[in-house]
Design a protein around this motif. Structure first.
Motif: not given
Length: 111
Positions: A6, A22, A34, A36, A71, A95, A97
């Protein structure tokens, strides 16, 4: 192994704007969500926003209409555009994922 980094945190005045980034690496997959999250002092980590592989998004009620997640797949990067920030937005933003967390970035909203 997925890695997330990040950037973009800092000090911002109430009503101001800030953009978090990110960057994802370590995976060739192009189909991934993804998200936050944030954690304020003395509080549990909470969901902020999510973007799916198809571009659909979900937001926490507390940030809906003020924050925007996006994104750029070619850059393997997700963004969180924060507008009309409030002191209550002060937190470490993380972040997420592929079951992986970034190291977090501090956002402080204060005059």
């Amino acid at each position: 192994q997925v890695q997330l980094v990040e950037s973009g945190g800092g000090l911002v005045q109430p009503g101001g704007s800030l953009r978090l980034s990110c960057a994802r690496s370590g995976s060739r997959s192009i189909k991934y969500a993804m998200a936050w999250y944030r954690q304020a002092p003395g509080k549990q980590r909470e969901f902020v926003a999510r973007i799916n592989p198809d571009g659909s998004t979900t937001y926490a009620d507390s940030v809906k209409g003020r924050f925007t997640i996006s994104r750029i797949d070619a850059e393997a990067t997700a963004y969180l555009q924060m507008t009309r920030v409030e002191p209550e937005d002060t937190a470490v933003y993380y972040c997420w994922s592929a079951a992986t967390w970034g190291q977090g970035v501090q956002v402080t909203v204060s005059s």
